[in-house]
Design a protein around this motif. Structure first.
Motif, PDB file in Angstrom:
ATOM      1  N   LEU A   1       0.779  -1.037  -0.029  1.00  9.17           N
ATOM      2  CA  LEU A   1      -0.044  -0.005   0.090  1.00  9.17           C
ATOM      3  C   LEU A   1       0.793   1.347   0.010  1.00  9.17           C
ATOM      4  O   LEU A   1       0.435   2.168  -0.798  1.00  9.17           O
ATOM      5  CB  LEU A   1      -0.983  -0.043   1.282  1.00  9.17           C
ATOM      6  CG  LEU A   1      -1.744   1.009   1.477  1.00  9.17           C
ATOM      7  CD1 LEU A   1      -2.816   1.490   0.135  1.00  9.17           C
ATOM      8  CD2 LEU A   1      -2.861   1.143   2.596  1.00  9.17           C
ATOM      9  N   LEU A   2       2.077   1.222   0.817  1.00 10.65           N
ATOM     10  CA  LEU A   2       3.099   2.517   0.758  1.00 10.65           C
ATOM     11  C   LEU A   2       3.608   2.504  -0.412  1.00 10.65           C
ATOM     12  O   LEU A   2       3.854   3.921  -1.001  1.00 10.65           O
ATOM     13  CB  LEU A   2       3.756   2.192   2.064  1.00 10.65           C
ATOM     14  CG  LEU A   2       3.378   2.141   3.567  1.00 10.65           C
ATOM     15  CD1 LEU A   2       4.498   2.353   4.232  1.00 10.65           C
ATOM     16  CD2 LEU A   2       2.491   3.291   3.580  1.00 10.65           C
ATOM     17  N   THR A   3       3.879   1.538  -1.234  1.00 11.21           N
ATOM     18  CA  THR A   3       4.685   1.879  -2.534  1.00 11.21           C
ATOM     19  C   THR A   3       3.602   2.416  -3.414  1.00 11.21           C
ATOM     20  O   THR A   3       3.814   3.234  -4.401  1.00 11.21           O
ATOM     21  CB  THR A   3       5.298   0.473  -2.853  1.00 11.21           C
ATOM     22  OG1 THR A   3       4.267  -0.674  -3.091  1.00 11.21           O
ATOM     23  CG2 THR A   3       6.214  -0.136  -2.061  1.00 11.21           C
ATOM     24  N   SER A   4       2.293   1.616  -3.391  1.00 16.31           N
ATOM     25  CA  SER A   4       1.242   2.377  -4.511  1.00 16.31           C
ATOM     26  C   SER A   4       0.994   3.719  -4.202  1.00 16.31           C
ATOM     27  O   SER A   4       0.700   4.536  -4.981  1.00 16.31           O
ATOM     28  CB  SER A   4       0.022   1.583  -4.341  1.00 16.31           C
ATOM     29  OG  SER A   4      -0.660   1.728  -3.052  1.00 16.31           O
ATOM     30  N   LEU A   5       0.931   4.067  -3.004  1.00 18.20           N
ATOM     31  CA  LEU A   5       1.065   5.521  -2.366  1.00 18.20           C
ATOM     32  C   LEU A   5       2.098   6.531  -2.912  1.00 18.20           C
ATOM     33  O   LEU A   5       2.012   7.765  -3.343  1.00 18.20           O
ATOM     34  CB  LEU A   5       0.893   5.542  -0.805  1.00 18.20           C
ATOM     35  CG  LEU A   5       0.414   7.014  -0.373  1.00 18.20           C
ATOM     36  CD1 LEU A   5      -1.218   7.263  -0.706  1.00 18.20           C
ATOM     37  CD2 LEU A   5       0.418   6.937   1.365  1.00 18.20           C
ATOM     38  N   ALA A   6       3.317   5.735  -2.982  1.00 19.82           N
ATOM     39  CA  ALA A   6       4.162   6.633  -3.179  1.00 19.82           C
ATOM     40  C   ALA A   6       4.217   6.990  -4.770  1.00 19.82           C
ATOM     41  O   ALA A   6       4.843   8.051  -5.156  1.00 19.82           O
ATOM     42  CB  ALA A   6       5.479   5.767  -2.953  1.00 19.82           C
ATOM     43  N   SER A   7       3.527   6.204  -5.500  1.00 18.01           N
ATOM     44  CA  SER A   7       3.407   6.443  -7.118  1.00 18.01           C
ATOM     45  C   SER A   7       2.595   7.675  -7.215  1.00 18.01           C
ATOM     46  O   SER A   7       2.702   8.188  -8.392  1.00 18.01           O
ATOM     47  CB  SER A   7       2.674   5.363  -7.562  1.00 18.01           C
ATOM     48  OG  SER A   7       1.463   5.487  -7.301  1.00 18.01           O
ATOM     49  N   LEU A   8       1.995   8.355  -6.257  1.00 19.76           N
ATOM     50  CA  LEU A   8       1.360   9.535  -6.138  1.00 19.76           C
ATOM     51  C   LEU A   8       2.335  10.900  -6.060  1.00 19.76           C
ATOM     52  O   LEU A   8       1.822  11.943  -6.216  1.00 19.76           O
ATOM     53  CB  LEU A   8       0.175   9.736  -5.308  1.00 19.76           C
ATOM     54  CG  LEU A   8      -0.696   8.586  -5.164  1.00 19.76           C
ATOM     55  CD1 LEU A   8      -1.848   8.893  -4.328  1.00 19.76           C
ATOM     56  CD2 LEU A   8      -1.643   8.460  -6.670  1.00 19.76           C
ATOM     57  N   HIS A   9       3.609  10.773  -5.825  1.00 22.18           N
ATOM     58  CA  HIS A   9       4.335  12.020  -5.633  1.00 22.18           C
ATOM     59  C   HIS A   9       4.563  12.976  -6.675  1.00 22.18           C
ATOM     60  O   HIS A   9       4.628  13.995  -6.222  1.00 22.18           O
ATOM     61  CB  HIS A   9       5.884  11.223  -5.112  1.00 22.18           C
ATOM     62  CG  HIS A   9       6.672  11.040  -6.258  1.00 22.18           C
ATOM     63  ND1 HIS A   9       7.380  11.867  -6.826  1.00 22.18           N
ATOM     64  CD2 HIS A   9       6.965   9.911  -6.874  1.00 22.18           C
ATOM     65  CE1 HIS A   9       8.051  11.528  -7.827  1.00 22.18           C
ATOM     66  NE2 HIS A   9       7.819  10.046  -7.893  1.00 22.18           N
ATOM     67  N   PRO A  10       4.240  12.538  -8.178  1.00 20.20           N
ATOM     68  CA  PRO A  10       4.339  13.610  -8.672  1.00 20.20           C
ATOM     69  C   PRO A  10       3.262  14.693  -8.691  1.00 20.20           C
ATOM     70  O   PRO A  10       3.105  15.864  -9.315  1.00 20.20           O
ATOM     71  CB  PRO A  10       4.037  13.051 -10.027  1.00 20.20           C
ATOM     72  CG  PRO A  10       4.482  11.591  -9.956  1.00 20.20           C
ATOM     73  CD  PRO A  10       4.229  11.306  -8.383  1.00 20.20           C
ATOM     74  N   LEU A  11       2.061  14.179  -7.877  1.00 25.67           N
ATOM     75  CA  LEU A  11       0.811  15.110  -7.496  1.00 25.67           C
ATOM     76  C   LEU A  11       1.186  16.104  -6.528  1.00 25.67           C
ATOM     77  O   LEU A  11       0.289  17.051  -6.458  1.00 25.67           O
ATOM     78  CB  LEU A  11      -0.299  14.175  -7.529  1.00 25.67           C
ATOM     79  CG  LEU A  11      -0.490  13.271  -8.525  1.00 25.67           C
ATOM     80  CD1 LEU A  11      -1.925  12.416  -8.038  1.00 25.67           C
ATOM     81  CD2 LEU A  11      -0.875  13.622  -9.940  1.00 25.67           C
ATOM     82  N   PHE A  12       1.771  15.877  -5.488  1.00 23.28           N
ATOM     83  CA  PHE A  12       2.160  16.522  -4.215  1.00 23.28           C
ATOM     84  C   PHE A  12       3.393  17.146  -4.101  1.00 23.28           C
ATOM     85  O   PHE A  12       4.456  16.326  -4.314  1.00 23.28           O
ATOM     86  CB  PHE A  12       1.311  15.691  -3.136  1.00 23.28           C
ATOM     87  CG  PHE A  12       0.202  15.058  -3.413  1.00 23.28           C
ATOM     88  CD1 PHE A  12      -1.114  15.994  -3.337  1.00 23.28           C
ATOM     89  CD2 PHE A  12      -0.069  13.750  -3.658  1.00 23.28           C
ATOM     90  CE1 PHE A  12      -2.680  15.434  -3.791  1.00 23.28           C
ATOM     91  CE2 PHE A  12      -1.312  13.207  -3.453  1.00 23.28           C
ATOM     92  CZ  PHE A  12      -2.252  13.936  -3.773  1.00 23.28           C
ATOM     93  N   GLN A  13       3.492  18.237  -3.344  1.00 24.88           N
ATOM     94  CA  GLN A  13       4.712  18.800  -2.885  1.00 24.88           C
ATOM     95  C   GLN A  13       4.955  18.241  -1.557  1.00 24.88           C
ATOM     96  O   GLN A  13       3.969  17.944  -0.745  1.00 24.88           O
ATOM     97  CB  GLN A  13       4.668  20.305  -2.977  1.00 24.88           C
ATOM     98  CG  GLN A  13       4.415  20.877  -4.358  1.00 24.88           C
ATOM     99  CD  GLN A  13       4.613  22.340  -4.255  1.00 24.88           C
ATOM    100  OE1 GLN A  13       4.967  22.892  -3.251  1.00 24.88           O
ATOM    101  NE2 GLN A  13       3.793  23.088  -5.180  1.00 24.88           N
ATOM    102  N   GLY A  14       6.473  18.216  -1.315  1.00 22.79           N
ATOM    103  CA  GLY A  14       6.642  17.818   0.209  1.00 22.79           C
ATOM    104  C   GLY A  14       6.780  16.344   0.347  1.00 22.79           C
ATOM    105  O   GLY A  14       6.559  15.446  -0.503  1.00 22.79           O
TER     106      GLY A  14
END
Length: 744
Positions: free
Chosen positions: A22-35
């Motif tokens: 779940l955490l790796t899938s969540l990390a795939s969202l990093h282009p959408l958010f800052q920080g």
């Protein structure tokens, strides 16, 4: 059959892999958010949920109750984060907590609608992410541990990793996509008790390929028609629409973003927002906070326009289709707007524009009355002699290259006054050696609106509206003429000879507006091949007094700015359009077709691959079992017969003995004598193998008999059962459970 969900290391191992995946899938969202706080905080909450559920099972709680414990912990942890001091002891929600949650949801919607990725994650977005991840954690635990359908956990992970692919101009983070697919395979291996094999490696590779195809190709064709944004099916603007304007123009096949009818004899420019602040790297709107008192029921009059200046009155009805923006496209200067809700407010900082913090423009129908100026030559001359208010913020261009200043002076050296100089600048672009191109700036590396890009554009003399508008606005400021950039739409294409006009994604446009006291903000059109210019934009040839020329650079005052800056005039009727301008923009902006035949073929191929994946996985397992080497070759063959019966919907009980199961299967395959004999042969081989009487030849014979038994099961089953067993083999997704089993 052993309980693969028994307490101990297996339980904690599966829980750990679920959490990490779940955490790796969540990390795939990093282009959408800052920080990084948006990832770490939900990661902790998710870990608490999984840990609570696993600890409850270790204490021998029923599996469903253990998942409920995880849900409670998730609710408490989420409350602590989102409550903002409204909960009792920080964990017990109150009515104020509910009100705060509503507010946070509204603010999160505002951020999603208004901002371009990567988005700054404030309290609102963080709250939404935390609650969503906590809910996903509980769902994963229920699927893998209560329902014992670990295969369906992949749906949750797929939803997460697909999100970036659904956002325009965002590339999926492939490293995390691959890691998520591998984590999902580990979940399947752990939950089914199988060791890694060549088949699982090939399965993982196939999963990665399919995930890559889906995230790269399919979302753009499926999500865009649903959301109205994305390549080829609509456009979306953020706080600064000019940032992605070039990509929007190059999106490919144009789509209709709005339609309007107007009382004017020509089409209307429709403005979204004014770009005023210029940092040297890009233009941006003024930083403003919407005031609840600034209702659109009564709009402020455009400042800077003398009472004696001739004005037209234009009525326009607008219907927005595929445009999602926090700004409302309107003809300017607007004096009356009806048909929109209280969520929309006017912004009177750098021109009267309409904005919402909670809603988007898509689907709105509204009416606008505007009064663009149409001055006579004498009115222009008279206006040039008036004293201007403070316009210093519209003259600031720090670090402008000397080459741009010299060029501006050279091209306007024969102008009698500043208005004539502005007209000369427009003519320099429209009647010179410039060409319109959306691709040249990208190919040669000067796409943008910063000073370095402007300087290169003036040398290359090829670009699109952003480059023309930026260059003219900067050059005007070097001459002491206040300027800003308007972002909006060209008039579009007239429908027949009617009052109706159609505006497409290729009509997205920017143009410069220059300020003259008495006339207000005058729109110019320097972009070659785009629209036409207003009839009054001709040189007057009259020399005005030096004081009038110098008035635009008056030193700032503390009181004048608030009144002088909120102006927004004739952006609509001042520059009329020809139907060919839209055609030029469309031909210039044509690119890779989205939604055409290649995409359709790709979508069909993906659907076929997804449909064949369960069959391929099930076939791989059967081949592996029926080639198992001793000492367990007969047992593997028997398990394959049992799973085949489950896939076909036969009532086999995993807790039954081979003799009992054999009797059930005999009823199913009767009167197929070959199948009956084959089932009995495999049963005997299992018994001999269990007591150590079997040899290698017996194992091979059992595998051959198992193949015949499987063929017999298919022969005696209904066609629909055979199709279901092939497309959705239940043994692949649902763990076998004895009917007498209780609890977890």
């Amino acid at each position: 059959m052993p309980d693969r969900f028994a307490p101990g290391n297996a339980r904690w191992g599966l829980t750990l892999v679920l959490w990490l995946t779940l955490l790796t899938s969540l990390a795939s969202l990093h282009p959408l958010f800052q920080g990084s706080s948006w990832w770490f905080v939900p990661a902790v909450v998710s870990g608490l949920v999984f840990a609570a559920s696993a600890a409850a099972r270790a204490a021998h709680w029923p599996s469903a109750v253990a998942s409920l414990a995880g849900l409670v912990v998730g609710l408490v942890a989420s409350t602590v984060i989102v409550q903002g001091g409204t909960a009792i002891a920080g964990i017990i929600p109150t009515s104020d907590t509910v009100d705060r949650i509503r507010l946070l949801v509204q603010q999160a919607e505002d951020a999603i609608v208004s901002d371009q990725a990567p988005v700054v994650v404030g309290d609102a977005l963080l709250a939404v992410i935390v609650v969503s991840v906590a809910a996903a954690s509980v769902l994963l635990d229920v699927l893998a541990r209560v329902s014992r359908i670990p295969g369906l956990t992949g749906v949750v992970f797929a939803v997460v990793i697909l999100v970036p692919a659904l956002i325009p101009n965002i590339d999926p983070a492939w490293v995390w996509v691959v890691a998520t697919v591998l984590g999902y395979i580990a979940i399947l291996l752990i939950s089914t008790g199988r060791r890694p094999s060549k088949a699982s490696f090939v399965t993982g590779l196939a999963g990665i390929v399919v995930a890559g195809i889906i995230t790269a190709l399919l979302p753009a064709s499926l999500a865009s028609p649903l959301t109205g944004i994305g390549t080829g099916t609509g456009i979306s603007t953020g706080v600064n629409p000019v940032i992605n304007l070039g990509k929007d123009l190059r999106r490919g096949d144009p789509v209709t973003v709005l339609t309007y009818s107007t009382s004017a004899s020509t089409g209307q420019y429709l403005k979204l927002v004014d770009l005023v602040d210029f940092s040297g790297t890009r233009w941006s709107p003024s930083a403003v906070t919407l005031d609840s008192a600034d209702s659109v029921d009564k709009l402020p009059a455009p400042s800077g326009v003398s009472a004696g200046t001739t004005k037209d009155t234009v009525d326009t009805d607008v219907s927005v289709t595929l445009l999602r923006s926090p700004y409302l496209p309107i003809p300017v200067p607007a004096t009356k707007i009806s048909g929109i809700g209280d969520a929309w407010k006017y912004v009177n900082e750098s021109g009267v524009t309409i904005r919402s913090a909670t809603q988007g423009s898509q689907g709105l129908d509204y009416s606008v009355t505007s009064k663009p100026v149409d001055p006579t030559t004498q009115q222009i001359i008279d206006a040039l002699g008036e004293q201007s208010a403070d316009m210093s913020k519209y003259l600031d261009v720090d670090g402008v290259p000397a080459s741009i200043t010299r060029l501006a002076k050279r091209e306007t050296s024969g102008a009698a006054n500043k208005f004539d100089a502005a007209v000369a600048l427009q003519d320099y672009f429209r009647n010179g050696d410039f060409t319109y191109s959306e691709d040249t700036p990208v190919r040669e590396g000067y796409d943008g609106s910063g000073l370095d890009m402007v300087e290169t554009f003036l040398q290359r003399k090829s670009g699109y509206c952003v480059h023309f508008a930026s260059a003219m606005a900067v050059m005007a400021r070097t001459l002491g003429i206040p300027s800003r950039i308007a972002v909006g739409f060209l008039p579009g294409t007239q429908v027949g000879g009617s009052d109706d006009w159609t505006v497409t994604s290729n009509d997205l446009h920017t143009w410069p507006e220059l300020y003259f006291q008495g006339l207000g903000w005058i729109p110019f059109e320097p972009t070659v091949g785009q629209g036409t210019t207003a009839s009054y934009l001709t040189q007057t040839g009259t020399d005005t007094s030096p004081s009038a020329s110098a008035s635009a650079t008056t030193e700032p005052s503390d009181t004048a700015s608030a009144e002088a800056t909120p102006t927004s005039t004739a952006a609509s009727n001042a520059a009329t359009a020809t139907s060919t301008s839209s055609a030029d923009a469309q031909s210039a902006g044509s690119g890779t077709t989205v939604g055409g035949v290649p995409l359709t073929v790709g979508a069909i191929a993906i659907v076929i691959l997804l449909g064949m994946l369960p069959w391929w996985l099930r076939t791989s397992r059967r081949r592996r079992r029926l080639t198992q080497r001793p000492p367990d070759s007969a047992l593997a063959a028997w398990r394959e017969i049992v799973d085949t019966a489950r896939d076909l919907g036969l009532p086999v009980d995993p807790a039954a003995t081979p003799q009992q199961t054999s009797a059930t299967l005999a009823k199913a395959v009767a009167p197929d004598d070959l199948a009956l004999a084959a089932v009995d042969a495999v049963r005997r081989a299992v018994e001999e193998e269990r007591f150590g009487f079997a040899d290698q030849r017996a194992g091979t014979e059992a595998q051959d008999a198992a193949r015949e038994a499987i063929r017999g099961l298919h022969r005696t089953s209904a066609p629909l059962a055979r199709v279901r067993a092939t497309v959705v083999p239940i043994s692949l997704f649902v763990e076998a459970r004895p009917r007498a089993a209780q609890g977890a």
